[in-house]
Motif scaffolding. Structure first.
Motif, PDB file in Angstrom:
ATOM      1  N   ARG A   1       0.835  -1.199   0.000  1.00 24.89           N
ATOM      2  CA  ARG A   1       0.000   0.000   0.000  1.00 24.89           C
ATOM      3  C   ARG A   1       0.872   1.251   0.000  1.00 24.89           C
ATOM      4  NH1 ARG A   1      -4.716  -0.436  -1.733  1.00 24.89           N
ATOM      5  NH2 ARG A   1      -5.572  -1.751  -0.077  1.00 24.89           N
ATOM      6  N   VAL A   2       2.005   1.189   0.720  1.00 20.32           N
ATOM      7  CA  VAL A   2       2.964   2.295   0.688  1.00 20.32           C
ATOM      8  C   VAL A   2       3.482   2.492  -0.734  1.00 20.32           C
ATOM      9  CG1 VAL A   2       5.247   3.041   1.460  1.00 20.32           C
ATOM     10  CG2 VAL A   2       3.665   2.028   3.095  1.00 20.32           C
ATOM     11  N   LEU A   3       3.849   1.381  -1.394  1.00 21.03           N
ATOM     12  CA  LEU A   3       4.352   1.468  -2.760  1.00 21.03           C
ATOM     13  C   LEU A   3       3.283   2.011  -3.704  1.00 21.03           C
ATOM     14  CD1 LEU A   3       6.339  -1.900  -2.981  1.00 21.03           C
ATOM     15  CD2 LEU A   3       7.273   0.397  -2.665  1.00 21.03           C
ATOM     16  N   GLU A   4       2.027   1.613  -3.467  1.00 23.94           N
ATOM     17  CA  GLU A   4       0.938   2.127  -4.300  1.00 23.94           C
ATOM     18  C   GLU A   4       0.788   3.640  -4.138  1.00 23.94           C
ATOM     19  OE1 GLU A   4      -3.843   1.306  -4.946  1.00 23.94           O
ATOM     20  OE2 GLU A   4      -3.005   1.440  -2.922  1.00 23.94           O
ATOM     21  N   GLU A   5       0.765   4.108  -2.909  1.00 18.63           N
ATOM     22  CA  GLU A   5       0.559   5.540  -2.675  1.00 18.63           C
ATOM     23  C   GLU A   5       1.719   6.381  -3.203  1.00 18.63           C
ATOM     24  OE1 GLU A   5      -0.562   6.603   1.257  1.00 18.63           O
ATOM     25  OE2 GLU A   5      -2.526   5.642   1.089  1.00 18.63           O
ATOM     26  N   ALA A   6       2.913   5.772  -3.294  1.00 26.53           N
ATOM     27  CA  ALA A   6       4.076   6.497  -3.809  1.00 26.53           C
ATOM     28  C   ALA A   6       4.214   6.356  -5.324  1.00 26.53           C
ATOM     29  CB  ALA A   6       5.342   5.997  -3.126  1.00 26.53           C
ATOM     30  N   GLY A   7       3.285   5.637  -5.967  1.00 29.08           N
ATOM     31  CA  GLY A   7       3.286   5.542  -7.421  1.00 29.08           C
ATOM     32  C   GLY A   7       4.146   4.436  -8.001  1.00 29.08           C
ATOM     33  N   PHE A   8       4.610   3.484  -7.181  1.00 29.61           N
ATOM     34  CA  PHE A   8       5.437   2.387  -7.671  1.00 29.61           C
ATOM     35  C   PHE A   8       4.627   1.145  -8.022  1.00 29.61           C
ATOM     36  CE2 PHE A   8       8.280   4.924  -5.009  1.00 29.61           C
ATOM     37  CZ  PHE A   8       9.376   5.070  -5.842  1.00 29.61           C
ATOM     38  N   LEU A   9       3.392   1.057  -7.569  1.00 27.40           N
ATOM     39  CA  LEU A   9       2.599  -0.166  -7.695  1.00 27.40           C
ATOM     40  C   LEU A   9       1.142   0.190  -7.936  1.00 27.40           C
ATOM     41  CD1 LEU A   9       2.794  -3.296  -5.391  1.00 27.40           C
ATOM     42  CD2 LEU A   9       0.605  -2.126  -5.636  1.00 27.40           C
ATOM     43  N   SER A  10       0.441  -0.670  -8.681  1.00 23.84           N
ATOM     44  CA  SER A  10      -0.997  -0.502  -8.895  1.00 23.84           C
ATOM     45  C   SER A  10      -1.697  -1.824  -8.605  1.00 23.84           C
ATOM     46  CB  SER A  10      -1.300  -0.080 -10.331  1.00 23.84           C
ATOM     47  OG  SER A  10      -0.802   1.220 -10.588  1.00 23.84           O
ATOM     48  N   PHE A  11      -2.896  -1.739  -8.047  1.00 20.18           N
ATOM     49  CA  PHE A  11      -3.699  -2.918  -7.764  1.00 20.18           C
ATOM     50  C   PHE A  11      -4.817  -3.055  -8.793  1.00 20.18           C
ATOM     51  CE2 PHE A  11      -2.047  -2.245  -3.395  1.00 20.18           C
ATOM     52  CZ  PHE A  11      -1.587  -3.530  -3.145  1.00 20.18           C
ATOM     53  N   HIS A  12      -5.216  -4.322  -9.048  1.00 18.44           N
ATOM     54  CA  HIS A  12      -6.448  -4.600  -9.767  1.00 18.44           C
ATOM     55  C   HIS A  12      -7.632  -4.317  -8.845  1.00 18.44           C
ATOM     56  CE1 HIS A  12      -4.595  -6.593 -13.179  1.00 18.44           C
ATOM     57  NE2 HIS A  12      -3.962  -7.446 -12.392  1.00 18.44           N
ATOM     58  N   GLU A  13      -8.813  -4.241  -9.412  1.00 15.89           N
ATOM     59  CA  GLU A  13     -10.011  -4.368  -8.605  1.00 15.89           C
ATOM     60  C   GLU A  13     -10.033  -5.784  -8.052  1.00 15.89           C
ATOM     61  OE1 GLU A  13     -12.198  -2.019  -7.848  1.00 15.89           O
ATOM     62  OE2 GLU A  13     -10.981  -0.566  -8.983  1.00 15.89           O
ATOM     63  N   ARG A  14     -10.620  -5.975  -6.903  1.00 12.60           N
ATOM     64  CA  ARG A  14     -10.630  -7.305  -6.290  1.00 12.60           C
ATOM     65  C   ARG A  14     -11.320  -8.299  -7.214  1.00 12.60           C
ATOM     66  NH1 ARG A  14     -10.448  -7.585   0.061  1.00 12.60           N
ATOM     67  NH2 ARG A  14      -9.096  -5.812   0.451  1.00 12.60           N
ATOM     68  N   SER A  15     -10.625  -9.414  -7.509  1.00  9.92           N
ATOM     69  CA  SER A  15     -11.154 -10.406  -8.432  1.00  9.92           C
ATOM     70  C   SER A  15     -11.679 -11.620  -7.677  1.00  9.92           C
ATOM     71  CB  SER A  15     -10.064 -10.855  -9.403  1.00  9.92           C
ATOM     72  OG  SER A  15      -9.099 -11.648  -8.735  1.00  9.92           O
ATOM     73  N   PRO A  16     -12.662 -12.344  -8.263  1.00 10.39           N
ATOM     74  CA  PRO A  16     -13.175 -13.564  -7.619  1.00 10.39           C
ATOM     75  C   PRO A  16     -12.085 -14.618  -7.427  1.00 10.39           C
ATOM     76  CG  PRO A  16     -14.631 -12.840  -9.391  1.00 10.39           C
ATOM     77  CD  PRO A  16     -13.404 -12.015  -9.486  1.00 10.39           C
ATOM     78  N   VAL A  17     -11.138 -14.709  -8.377  1.00  4.94           N
ATOM     79  CA  VAL A  17     -10.065 -15.717  -8.265  1.00  4.94           C
ATOM     80  C   VAL A  17      -9.175 -15.430  -7.063  1.00  4.94           C
ATOM     81  CG1 VAL A  17      -8.037 -16.702  -9.391  1.00  4.94           C
ATOM     82  CG2 VAL A  17     -10.085 -16.186 -10.734  1.00  4.94           C
ATOM     83  N   GLU A  18      -8.809 -14.171  -6.912  1.00  7.00           N
ATOM     84  CA  GLU A  18      -7.962 -13.786  -5.775  1.00  7.00           C
ATOM     85  C   GLU A  18      -8.667 -14.065  -4.461  1.00  7.00           C
ATOM     86  OE1 GLU A  18      -6.994  -9.831  -3.321  1.00  7.00           O
ATOM     87  OE2 GLU A  18      -7.600  -9.593  -5.405  1.00  7.00           O
ATOM     88  N   LEU A  19      -9.960 -13.697  -4.384  1.00  5.80           N
ATOM     89  CA  LEU A  19     -10.723 -13.918  -3.162  1.00  5.80           C
ATOM     90  C   LEU A  19     -10.855 -15.405  -2.864  1.00  5.80           C
ATOM     91  CD1 LEU A  19     -12.425 -12.784  -0.856  1.00  5.80           C
ATOM     92  CD2 LEU A  19     -14.404 -12.816  -2.392  1.00  5.80           C
ATOM     93  N   ALA A  20     -11.101 -16.212  -3.905  1.00  2.00           N
ATOM     94  CA  ALA A  20     -11.235 -17.662  -3.720  1.00  2.00           C
ATOM     95  C   ALA A  20      -9.927 -18.279  -3.241  1.00  2.00           C
ATOM     96  CB  ALA A  20     -11.679 -18.309  -5.030  1.00  2.00           C
ATOM     97  N   ALA A  21      -8.792 -17.800  -3.779  1.00  2.00           N
ATOM     98  CA  ALA A  21      -7.493 -18.337  -3.385  1.00  2.00           C
ATOM     99  C   ALA A  21      -7.214 -18.049  -1.917  1.00  2.00           C
ATOM    100  CB  ALA A  21      -6.394 -17.752  -4.264  1.00  2.00           C
TER     101      ALA A  21
END
Length: 559
Positions: free
Chosen positions: A283-303
């Motif tokens: 989340r730190v990396l995201e806020e600093a512009g180094f990383l981006s997240f997908h919208e939460r996916s069903p596959v990720e949630l199931a895993a």
């Protein structure tokens, strides 16, 4: 004498805890410290279990032996490989080729055991869900049936650390761990009695388990101490109970080993308390512009759900069988999705595994990663940019720095397998003496930013979640015996402990050894006796000059 050299591993044992408990509680350990040498033993950074034990058991750098964690990253996934990727021979194998009789019991990350011609090898746990050693962990294999018939098997996690949130679990833990220490000691002394050994080595993981789970019952200042905890007046703390059991075991092993035995005691890292603050590094990396997240996916949630259910619902023996099925394919896939499934790699320059014991960052390098975004020529600039951001990061409650130092893998390791390591390692500052908790961003409550504080019901945690005890960079080293001076405390690194143990066996360290022989603690050096504190001199070689150049280049002083 049944052993010339007794080598004991106390996982996570901490010199500060030992000194706090004192000689009355730990008489055998203090007797060795008084007649020998001891040290707060510096770990390989970061102070994680497998790279440190394998450094001690091979004598070489993680960049040479190739083991950095339980998993190996493959693109945007991980595989549970543990010590099976080890590239350097164990010291046990070197000693065996010299005709020495050796026995090695329960050291982690050593499966499958080497086929020693002159000795016994029982591999230790090699996975987070390891429960019990089957015949594949024992050499010679026929010995497994004899052990099971006499001792009922070799347990790794008979306390089930994934069930630590169950009522009464913590109250029973110290007693159960002490019982396991006693059972392992009986197995060790039985093997000690069977024949005369040149080296007898045994590992105890109970000090680490106790430190992770029982720290807040030992430390009155711990921010994770339950508000309703009322210790019995005059009774040992639960952590102290386990240390006392280990000291009793040490006394028995010394008695069976016989007079004149050389003794080495080593821990892979130290232990301390955890804070109640959680940091989500991605989340730190995201806020600093180094990383981006997908919208939460069903596959990720199931895993994530499947992983949680497997760890909670399955009994330990079945859990381990499912884990090992097909070479750990299913748990590797689940772990990969849990770590990286939410990250949009097409829009990410850097990302973290977010492992609490291994704060590190990978670069998403073009040509190296499947969907790399960072041109190789821009890696130095990315290193500087990320380092500056991390070193400027502040605790939102206190305003104090969060990251103490940022190190590249080339600064920390040397050897052909350094490329297996993450690109950057972070040394996090302590929060009033307590470790910050790294937790996976994907598991954070919805709407959570880079930081939060644990709720009171989360303080004691369980395996796979934030635990109230954490690793520290310095553990415990004790050396005593006819060849060791009574010199008290001095500095040492875990690789030095390996080199020095070999020197006391009159065996040269590996040519590519990470550590040095601690000649200053020995009362003989083969050729001459050296004054205390004086190391044996040797000429500077081309290899030394190359190593200095490598370190200067990694620090940016040489282009």
């Amino acid at each position: 004498m049944t052993a010339k050299h007794l080598l004991i591993g106390f996982d996570g044992a901490d010199l500060h805890v030992v000194e706090e408990l004192g000689a009355e509680a730990l008489p055998n350990l203090f007797a060795l410290m008084e007649r020998g040498a001891f040290s707060p033993l510096e770990s390989v950074k970061p102070p994680a279990t497998l790279p440190n034990w394998l450094t001690f058991l091979t004598g070489v750098d993680p960049g040479e032996h190739g083991v950095f964690d339980f998993t190996v990253r493959e693109g945007y996934g991980v595989r549970f490989r543990a010590g099976t990727v080890r590239e350097a021979p164990l010291l046990a194998e070197r000693l065996d080729t010299m005709g020495q009789r050796t026995a090695w019991l329960s050291f982690p990350g050593t499966w499958p055991p080497p086929a020693l011609e002159h000795g016994v090898f029982i591999s230790g746990w090699d996975a987070p869900v390891a429960f019990e050693a089957d015949a594949s962990f024992v050499w010679p294999r026929r010995l497994h049936a004899e052990i099971v018939a006499r001792f009922g098997g070799i347990a790794f996690d008979d306390v089930d650390e994934f069930a630590a949130d169950q009522p009464g679990w913590h109250e029973a833990l110290a007693s159960k761990l002490s019982d396991r220490v006693e059972r392992k000691t009986k197995l060790a002394t039985w093997l000690l009695e069977r024949e005369a050994w040149d080296t007898f080595a045994v590992y105890f993981g109970e000090s680490d388990t106790a430190s992770h789970h029982l720290w807040p019952f030992h430390d009155r200042r711990s921010p994770r101490r339950p508000a309703n905890y009322a210790p019995r007046p005059g009774a040992p703390t639960p952590l102290g109970t386990v240390y006392r059991a280990l000291d009793r075991s040490l006394g028995e092993l010394l008695a069976y080993a016989g007079d004149g035995v050389e003794v080495t005691i080593v821990s892979d890292h130290g232990s301390g308390g955890s804070s109640a603050k959680v940091l989500y590094l991605n989340r730190v990396l995201e806020e600093a512009g180094f990383l981006s997240f997908h919208e939460r996916s069903p596959v990720e949630l199931a895993a994530r759900t499947a992983k949680t259910v497997a760890l909670r619902a399955l009994p330990p023996r079945l859990r381990e069988k499912v884990f090992r099925l097909g070479g750990a394919v299913l748990p590797s896939w689940l772990e990969s999705r849990a770590r990286f499934g939410a990250i949009d790699m097409d829009r990410t320059r850097a990302f973290s595994d977010e492992l609490n014991y291994f704060p590190a960052i990978h670069f998403n390098v073009r040509g190296r990663e499947p969907r790399g975004t960072v041109p190789p020529a821009e890696v130095p600039a990315l290193t500087r940019e990320l380092s500056a951001m991390l070193l400027a990061l502040r605790d939102p409650w206190t305003g104090t720095p969060v990251v103490q130092s940022v190190m590249t893998r080339d600064e920390l390791f040397r050897g052909p397998f350094t490329e297996r390591a993450p690109d950057l390692f972070l040394e996090l500052a302590l929060d009033d003496g307590y470790s910050l908790n790294l937790m996976p961003t994907a598991s954070a409550p919805p709407g959570t930013g880079p930081w939060r504080k644990l709720d009171a019901e989360e303080f004691l945690g369980k395996k796979g979640r934030s635990l109230p005890g954490a690793h520290r960079s310095h553990g415990l080293f004790v050396a005593a015996g006819p060849r060791v001076r009574a010199m008290g405390q001095g500095p040492a690194h875990i690789a030095d402990a390996a080199a020095t143990a070999l020197a006391r066996m009159d065996v040269a360290p590996p040519a590519n050894a990470r550590g040095r022989v601690l000649w200053e603690i020995l009362n003989d050096t083969g050729a001459a006796t050296l004054p205390i504190g004086e190391a044996r001199a040797r000429p500077i070689t081309e290899g030394d000059e190359a190593e200095v150049e490598r370190r200067l280049r990694a620090l940016g002083y040489i282009d």
